[in-house]
Motif scaffolding. Structure first.
Motif, mmCIF file in Angstrom:
data_model
loop_
_atom_site.group_PDB
_atom_site.id
_atom_site.type_symbol
_atom_site.label_atom_id
_atom_site.label_comp_id
_atom_site.label_asym_id
_atom_site.label_seq_id
_atom_site.Cartn_x
_atom_site.Cartn_y
_atom_site.Cartn_z
ATOM 1 N N ASN A 82 -8.463 14.452 -35.444
ATOM 2 C CA ASN A 82 -8.720 15.909 -34.640
ATOM 3 C C ASN A 82 -9.889 17.156 -35.541
ATOM 4 O O ASN A 82 -8.945 18.066 -35.449
ATOM 5 C CB ASN A 82 -7.532 16.022 -34.396
ATOM 6 N N PHE B 189 -11.265 19.328 -34.376
ATOM 7 C CA PHE B 189 -11.496 20.489 -33.312
ATOM 8 C C PHE B 189 -12.698 21.607 -34.174
ATOM 9 O O PHE B 189 -11.848 21.767 -35.109
ATOM 10 C CB PHE B 189 -10.460 20.306 -32.601
ATOM 11 N N ASP C 169 -8.032 20.385 -25.171
ATOM 12 C CA ASP C 169 -8.673 20.381 -26.545
ATOM 13 C C ASP C 169 -7.526 21.782 -26.854
ATOM 14 O O ASP C 169 -7.034 22.125 -28.207
ATOM 15 C CB ASP C 169 -9.508 21.703 -26.895
ATOM 16 N N GLU D 243 -13.398 11.506 -34.315
ATOM 17 C CA GLU D 243 -12.154 12.565 -34.092
ATOM 18 C C GLU D 243 -12.661 13.149 -33.951
ATOM 19 O O GLU D 243 -12.509 14.162 -34.989
ATOM 20 C CB GLU D 243 -11.297 11.761 -34.724
ATOM 21 N N GLU E 177 -15.064 16.687 -32.384
ATOM 22 C CA GLU E 177 -14.750 17.397 -30.786
ATOM 23 C C GLU E 177 -16.217 17.497 -30.473
ATOM 24 O O GLU E 177 -16.988 16.942 -28.839
ATOM 25 C CB GLU E 177 -14.195 18.726 -30.786
ATOM 26 N N ARG F 250 -9.851 13.808 -24.320
ATOM 27 C CA ARG F 250 -9.483 14.237 -25.259
ATOM 28 C C ARG F 250 -11.009 15.397 -25.885
ATOM 29 O O ARG F 250 -10.837 16.214 -27.038
ATOM 30 C CB ARG F 250 -8.787 14.697 -26.386
ATOM 31 N N ILE G 126 -13.100 13.700 -28.254
ATOM 32 C CA ILE G 126 -12.692 13.654 -29.553
ATOM 33 C C ILE G 126 -14.143 12.585 -28.954
ATOM 34 O O ILE G 126 -13.929 10.991 -28.365
ATOM 35 C CB ILE G 126 -11.683 12.491 -29.948
ATOM 36 N N ASP G 127 -15.366 12.219 -30.499
ATOM 37 C CA ASP G 127 -16.510 12.140 -30.561
ATOM 38 C C ASP G 127 -16.597 10.491 -31.457
ATOM 39 O O ASP G 127 -15.716 11.063 -32.714
ATOM 40 C CB ASP G 127 -17.583 11.756 -30.025
ATOM 41 N N ARG H 248 -13.805 6.285 -26.160
ATOM 42 C CA ARG H 248 -14.824 6.538 -26.536
ATOM 43 C C ARG H 248 -16.191 5.823 -26.258
ATOM 44 O O ARG H 248 -15.872 5.052 -26.570
ATOM 45 C CB ARG H 248 -15.319 6.911 -28.640
#
Length: 324
Positions: free
Chosen positions: A24, A26, A36, A82, A84, A114, A116-117, A150
């Motif tokens: 995470n 972010f 997010d 994970e 952002e 969410r 996440i990449d 993803r």
């Protein structure tokens, strides 16, 4: 003095390639296109600039140390999950332990709900990007609706003087149960196989590295039956034990984080790379040092409680030798 010189000379041809789920990562800004909300200053987690900067500094410390004791240098390639957006990776590579390592970033936005990449960090002095592409993994949920997960990041480049293909993955989670969601990870495995077959159709001796958080262990059906065929080798099979893995869930170790590669990395050729060894980077400073979760990865949050750690995963890595 002679021994010291020999130690350095011996290691100059060895390099580390790593994968790390950053748990995470972010930023603190609201992106209306993704979910997010948990990672904003006014959320229950109170995710703010100070905590963000502390996390990326800690992650930079980890990355700079992966494989360092063996090679005396940071990893030349690091697949990550994970994250952002591209900006968090750009912030990461400018933290104090990485800013002088000249890392470049490859990243695409995925359709994950969410936000996440996956991404790839590479040392520019050792790797040159030729082409990159994000490839969707099309899976449906049990209601027949698309489950946005993803993308696979495919990067082709020149590693030192050798062309290499890298696939970075973060497969669908086990959130609704390992068995119920297994078909999604099998689909992701088959998509990787499709890419591998396409690469080798164009170049039969292509060098390929597949890395990621597969949300499955080395002996899971998705990996053992649908991904790793006779042309691939998974060095992570021997690393998972009752006492060691890359993450711990309900007091059981798993090794979801893996690096798999084409068999031609076992071949010694001048001007090419060959495989040396594989390991989990689970140094003591990355572990929870006391309490119920002692020995587990020291994570940033436990539930909504901020603990200020690194990630809920340990990094994994392989060491390769460049034969000059």
């Amino acid at each position: 003095m002679a021994n010291k010189y020999y130690f350095k000379k011996k290691n100059t041809k060895h390099y580390t390639i790593a994968f790390y789920n950053l748990e995470n990562l972010f930023d603190t800004k609201d992106d209306p296109k993704v979910l997010d909300e948990d990672f904003l200053p006014n959320s229950e987690k109170r995710w703010n600039r100070k905590r963000y900067e502390k996390k990326i500094t800690k992650l930079g410390t980890v990355i700079s140390n992966i494989g360092f004791l063996k090679t005396r240098k940071p990893p030349i390639l690091v697949g990550v999950a994970e994250v952002e957006n591209r900006k968090v990776l750009e912030d990461l590579v400018t933290t104090k332990h990485l800013k002088n390592k000249d890392y470049g970033v490859v990243h695409f936005n995925s359709p994950d709900e969410r936000g996440i990449d996956v991404g790839l960090l590479y040392q520019k002095q050792h790797f040159e990007v030729i082409a990159s592409e994000n490839i969707p993994v099309l899976v449906d949920n049990q209601n027949g609706e698309r489950d946005y997960t993803r993308d696979i990041l495919w990067v082709k480049g020149v590693l030192n003087t050798e062309e290499v293909n890298i696939l970075v993955n973060h497969w669908p989670s086990r959130r609704n149960g390992a068995e119920l969601t297994a078909y999604k990870r099998i689909t992701a495995a088959e998509k990787n196989r499709e890419i591998v077959d396409k690469i080798t159709l164009e170049k039969t001796d292509a060098k390929i590295i597949i890395m990621g958080d597969f949300n499955d262990d080395p002996y899971s059906e998705s990996i053992k039956k649908h991904l790793v065929k006779n042309d691939l080798f998974n060095p992570m099979e021997k690393l998972l034990t009752r006492y060691q893995g890359s993450l711990n869930y309900r007091s059981q170790w798993n090794l979801f984080d893996q690096i798999i590669f084409s068999n031609n990395f076992h071949k010694y050729e001048q001007g090419k790379h060959c495989f040396s060894d594989a390991a989990i980077f689970d140094k003591d400073f990355l572990k929870t040092y006391k309490g119920r979760y002692k020995g587990n990865p020291f994570r940033t949050y436990v539930g909504r409680k901020y603990t200020g750690g690194y990630s809920d995963h340990f990094p994994v890595y392989i060491r390769i030798k460049y034969n000059v």
